[in-house]
Design an enzyme around this catalytic site. Structure first.
Site, short mmCIF file in Angstrom:
data_model
loop_
_atom_site.label_atom_id
_atom_site.label_comp_id
_atom_site.label_asym_id
_atom_site.label_seq_id
_atom_site.Cartn_x
_atom_site.Cartn_y
_atom_site.Cartn_z
N HIS A 13 0.87 -1.18 0.00
CA HIS A 13 0.00 0.00 0.00
C HIS A 13 0.90 1.23 0.00
CE1 HIS A 13 0.99 -0.66 4.19
NE2 HIS A 13 0.43 0.46 4.56
N HIS A 23 1.27 3.89 2.21
CA HIS A 23 1.70 4.63 3.39
C HIS A 23 3.21 4.80 3.36
CE1 HIS A 23 -2.11 3.89 6.02
NE2 HIS A 23 -2.18 5.03 5.36
N ASP A 64 5.70 4.57 5.38
CA ASP A 64 6.66 3.61 5.94
C ASP A 64 6.85 2.39 5.06
OD1 ASP A 64 4.02 2.88 6.61
OD2 ASP A 64 4.63 1.79 8.39
N HIS A 100 -7.25 -2.72 5.56
CA HIS A 100 -6.52 -1.62 6.19
C HIS A 100 -7.31 -0.34 5.96
CE1 HIS A 100 -3.18 0.19 8.14
NE2 HIS A 100 -2.60 0.70 7.06
N HIS A 128 6.60 -6.12 11.44
CA HIS A 128 5.86 -4.85 11.50
C HIS A 128 5.45 -4.52 12.93
CE1 HIS A 128 2.93 -1.70 10.33
NE2 HIS A 128 3.70 -1.60 9.25
#
Length: 309
Positions: free
Chosen positions: A61, A63, A65, A138, A265
């Site tokens: 995805h 994001h 990070d 998510h 994670h």
């Protein structure tokens, strides 16, 4: 054989001794990378592996990070005189994301090809590997990935003879080649038995547990899964931010009957994930509290050949 390295195990922000989550997979001279957060290049260097053979990047995805390391990686690959194309696969909008990355990496000696996933499930061929993408749960569109190295059946001489395949073609057909000769087409299935069990690695982060995760983790040799929190009182927080606890990851692993579970994670507040392992291994005994650089060689008919950090 699959070479697997979990380059980093951190979520949200890098820490002095923990890089952001990224996975590297090597197979037959090519390299596949899943996610590329800040510090991924450093993690590759620390492992002693090379970024130059990376030909496919899978993004879960968008994001930061998980993607902030892309510009630097592309520039370094360009400075290493790479000219072969790089394919980047990710959720819908991948073209826009790569275009934004190229603002600070505008001149590269290689082409970047993008492939957008626009369905709940999708499948791709990457060299010898089959990559299955599946939608997870998510806050923004996010995908997990199953990577499979298939294994052909054994050579069957009786089948080859029955199909009238000349002996001169047997070796080439066993290697997967299709041969057209003497006004006839010869295919590998004419000399091979039923396909044997291949190697499977399933990877997902940033999600709540879902049925699709169970489906694609089913009997995986290695299941790499988010375990953001180990504390039982963090379940409501995990639900609110659509992440997963270590306990939930272990339940998924048990239900899917995987070979081994690597947790990853971690929340920045989780400084010692190993402290939760007694509880987690009571749910799924073959659980590893992964550290940066966790790696393994997966071999046919025998699973892991070795594991290191």
């Amino acid at each position: 054989m699959l070479d697997i390295c979990l380059l980093g195990t951190g979520g949200m922000m890098p820490l002095p001794r923990r890089h952001l989550t990224s996975l590297m997979v090597r197979c037959s001279g090519s390299t596949l990378l899943i996610d590329c957060g800040e510090g991924t290049q450093t993690a590759i260097r620390e492992k002693g592996w090379s970024f130059k053979p990376i030909d496919t990047i899978l993004l879960t995805h968008f994001h930061a990070d998980h993607i902030a390391g892309l510009p630097g990686l592309f520039l370094t690959m360009g400075n290493a005189d790479r000219t072969e194309p790089v394919t980047v696969i990710g959720p819908k909008g991948i073209e826009r994301v790569i275009a934004a990355v190229r603002v600070i990496a505008p001149e590269l000696p290689f082409e970047i090809r993008t492939v957008a996933i626009e369905t709940i499930e999708a499948s791709f061929r990457v060299g010898e590997l089959i990559v299955d993408a599946y939608h997870v749960f998510h806050r923004i569109p996010c995908y997990g990935y199953r990577i499979t190295l298939p294994r052909a059946g054994r050579f069957d001489r009786a089948k080859a003879d029955a199909n009238g395949v000349p002996m001169a073609y047997w070796s080439r057909l066993q290697k997967g080649e299709i041969i057209e000769a003497e006004d006839r087409l010869y295919t590998p299935d004419m000399v091979l038995g039923e396909a044997r069990k291949g190697l499977t690695v399933t990877y997902n982060t940033d999600t709540r547990p879902t049925d699709l995760i169970r489906k694609y983790a089913d009997h995986a040799d290695l299941f790499i899964c988010e375990g953001m929190y180990g504390e039982p009182d963090k379940l409501d927080k995990a639900r609110g931010y659509r992440h997963m606890t270590m306990q939930e990851a272990a339940v998924l692993a048990a239900e899917a009957e995987v070979g081994e579970l690597w947790l990853t994670h971690y929340s920045p507040a989780t400084t010692r994930p190993e402290q939760f392992m007694n509880e987690i291994r009571a749910i799924f005994p073959r659980t590893v509290a992964s550290r940066d650089g966790q790696s393994a060689e997966l071999l046919f008919e025998g699973g892991k050949a070795g594991e290191s950090e």
